[in-house]
Write an enzyme that holds these catalytic residues in place. Structure first.
Site, mmCIF file in Angstrom:
data_model
loop_
_atom_site.group_PDB
_atom_site.id
_atom_site.type_symbol
_atom_site.label_atom_id
_atom_site.label_comp_id
_atom_site.label_asym_id
_atom_site.label_seq_id
_atom_site.Cartn_x
_atom_site.Cartn_y
_atom_site.Cartn_z
ATOM 1 N N ASP A 165 64.351 70.328 -88.763
ATOM 2 C CA ASP A 165 63.963 70.542 -90.271
ATOM 3 C C ASP A 165 63.757 71.851 -90.299
ATOM 4 O O ASP A 165 64.239 72.420 -91.495
ATOM 5 C CB ASP A 165 62.677 69.781 -90.375
ATOM 6 C CG ASP A 165 62.831 68.047 -90.102
ATOM 7 O OD1 ASP A 165 64.007 67.672 -90.422
ATOM 8 O OD2 ASP A 165 61.817 67.424 -90.062
ATOM 9 N N ASN A 207 72.904 68.213 -84.454
ATOM 10 C CA ASN A 207 72.757 68.692 -83.029
ATOM 11 C C ASN A 207 73.833 68.379 -82.164
ATOM 12 O O ASN A 207 74.791 67.552 -82.598
ATOM 13 C CB ASN A 207 71.209 68.283 -82.567
ATOM 14 C CG ASN A 207 71.237 66.672 -82.488
ATOM 15 O OD1 ASN A 207 72.108 65.911 -82.033
ATOM 16 N ND2 ASN A 207 70.147 66.101 -82.989
ATOM 17 N N LEU A 208 74.031 68.992 -80.878
ATOM 18 C CA LEU A 208 74.988 68.630 -80.023
ATOM 19 C C LEU A 208 75.142 66.821 -79.747
ATOM 20 O O LEU A 208 76.398 66.772 -80.004
ATOM 21 C CB LEU A 208 74.810 69.490 -78.570
ATOM 22 C CG LEU A 208 75.945 69.243 -77.804
ATOM 23 C CD1 LEU A 208 77.103 69.895 -78.261
ATOM 24 C CD2 LEU A 208 75.540 69.857 -76.403
ATOM 25 N N SER A 209 74.244 66.308 -79.545
ATOM 26 C CA SER A 209 74.381 64.865 -79.410
ATOM 27 C C SER A 209 75.027 64.157 -80.605
ATOM 28 O O SER A 209 75.893 63.388 -80.421
ATOM 29 C CB SER A 209 72.905 64.278 -79.144
ATOM 30 O OG SER A 209 72.364 64.627 -77.952
ATOM 31 N N GLU A 210 74.784 64.414 -81.845
ATOM 32 C CA GLU A 210 74.895 63.910 -83.059
ATOM 33 C C GLU A 210 76.717 64.388 -83.145
ATOM 34 O O GLU A 210 77.499 63.609 -83.421
ATOM 35 C CB GLU A 210 74.291 64.517 -84.307
ATOM 36 C CG GLU A 210 72.870 63.952 -84.057
ATOM 37 C CD GLU A 210 72.123 64.465 -85.504
ATOM 38 O OE1 GLU A 210 71.056 63.859 -85.706
ATOM 39 O OE2 GLU A 210 72.146 65.795 -85.569
#
EC number: 2.7.1.167
Length: 477
Positions: free
Chosen positions: A264, A195-198
């Site tokens: 998921d 995701n964008l944060s990761e």
């Protein structure tokens, strides 16, 4: 982009990763505890759902694909509950049992659709011998079209490089939902789905789309990836591949109730679509549509083929199309908040003809939204005889849902939709034919709620029974 509908029944996917059990305690809150300034929840309902890598496997199975799952569990009640729940939805489990560790369990307490607290029961599986998992992967590689590594940093994926090597040697694509900032572990994977944060935790804060693309392409080159998919919440998702322009897909979510397990769903649909023989671009298209559906549900959830069908044609689960009774109630509640008038009708609608289409169009003109409740196959047999229906329920509902006049389609098992109508309480209940309003199922409940009941005429000369008789007569010639 032209998208081919995936043949999910052809697909076989192996999911390997951190499995866990998600427990949900539901109940109302009406007071504050005298012991501390916290709400008191009167628990009235308890649910247990597979989570983590197990939720990925469930998402794959819910599409009709063959889903296999390998992970680490303890030898305890949680492991047994997890195995049983997965068996019930056709996930083939091959867990490695570790007697010294408990099965990872996450308990969430919810009231009025709001999560109040989460309690985690876990010790992690770092240090556990990975060889039994490698053996299970090796055994499955000949019968799968994709391998998913679902990483929640709980210890099941301490030997990712070995797993990637096994799959790549067998020509099986490896899709990874990453965790943490050490992407070196994932070198050589086919696709990463941070995701964008990761993503920004690895490459730094990105100011705009151009920076996401630039840094993403560098990441692909650095770690020898085939592709990178950055999921960006309300901004959709961006697919990056060497030698190809970036592909950005805006979100399809209509309402966001809970993002639990959305990642998921994305990787599960990606894997099932790729294993069906579709392209990566098509897989991302379907995954994006599925994500838009699942965030409109509470808790870890899956997406059915019917829901995905609705979503990809622009009729999102919380807005339009074929849906369950619970989903319909949510959609009706949202419509009422917008001040829309809800009309409801019902019938078998076995062979859709001009009379049906005209009737439904006229019913839709009486309000802002039209619900069509459809008799199940068993209900139809009881009412019409053993030779009916000609068309099974799913096909009847999909055809109705494709009509411009129809907003929502729902099924019912009883002989009449009285219970369903009492639960929905439309503003206007309509029925076609020679009925008197008081004879219509659900009329009393609608009137008691301040609604209206109306009888509409069918178009003359149109009858499903007559159509069937004509077909039979012509076939006998």
């Amino acid at each position: 982009m032209k998208v081919t509908l995936p043949e999910f029944e052809r697909a076989g996917v192996l999911v390997v990763g951190d499995v866990m059990l998600d427990r949900y305690w539901y109940g109302p809150t009406s007071r504050i505890s005298p012991e501390a300034p916290v709400p008191v929840v009167k628990v009235e309902n308890i649910e247990e759902r597979p989570g983590g890598a197990a939720n990925v496997a469930m998402n794959i199975a819910s599409l009709g694909a063959t889903s296999r799952l390998v992970g680490l569990t303890g030898i305890d009640d949680a492991a047994r509950a997890l195995s049983q729940a997965l068996a019930n939805v056709n996930v083939k489990c091959d867990f490695v049992s570790v007697p010294t560790h408990p099965t990872i369990t996450k308990l969430r307490v919810l009231s009025r659709n709001q999560q109040l607290i989460r309690l985690d029961f876990e010790e992690g599986f770092s240090g556990v011998d990975p060889q039994p998992m490698h053996e299970r992967i090796q055994q499955a590689l000949g019968s799968i079209g994709a391998l998913v590594l679902s990483d929640y940093a709980k210890g099941a994926l301490t030997s990712v490089q070995t797993m990637i090597k096994l799959a790549r040697e067998a020509g099986v694509p490896v899709l990874i939902d990453p965790k943490g900032t050490d992407f070196e572990r994932y070198r050589g994977a086919t696709l990463l789905t941070p995701n964008l944060s990761e993503f920004e935790a690895v490459v730094g804060k990105c100011q705009d789309e151009a920076e996401i693309v630039e840094r993403g392409m560098k990441l692909i080159a650095e770690f020898e990836l085939s592709a990178l998919l950055v999921t960006r919440s309300e901004q959709g998702m961006t697919l990056l591949q060497p030698g190809r322009p970036p592909l950005h897909m805006p979100t399809q979510a209509q309402e966001v109730y809970d993002v639990t397990g959305a990642g998921d769903t994305v990787i599960g649909v990606l894997a099932a679509t790729l294993a069906s023989g579709n392209t990566l671009e098509e897989a991302c298209y379907f995954a994006n549509a599925a994500a838009g559906v699942v965030v409109g549900k509470l808790g870890t959830s899956t997406v059915s083929p019917v829901e995905l069908e609705n979503a990809v044609r622009g009729r999102a689960e919380t807005g339009f199309g074929v849906m369950s009774e619970e989903e319909l109630k949510q959609a009706v509640a949202a419509a009422r908040k917008r001040g829309e008038k809800v009309v409801m009708t019902n019938g078998v609608f076995d062979i859709l003809h001009a009379g049906h289409v005209s009737y439904l169009a006229n019913a839709r003109k009486l309000g802002d939204r039209l619900i069509v409740a459809v008799n199940s196959d068993a209900s139809t047999k009881r009412l019409k005889g053993e030779t009916r229906p000609v068309n099974p329920l799913e096909q009847r509902m999909i055809v109705l849902g494709a009509l411009e006049a129809v907003d929502w389609v729902v099924s019912f098992e009883e002989d009449t939709p009285q219970r369903l109508i009492a639960g929905i309480l439309p503003d206007l209940l309509v029925k076609g034919g020679d009925y008197k309003p008081e004879q219509i199922a659900g009329s009393e409940e609608v009137w008691a709620n301040g609604g209206e009941v109306l009888v509409l005429n069918f178009e003359d000369g149109c009858s499903t029974t007559n159509i069937i008789k004509k077909i039979q007569k012509d076939s006998d010639k």
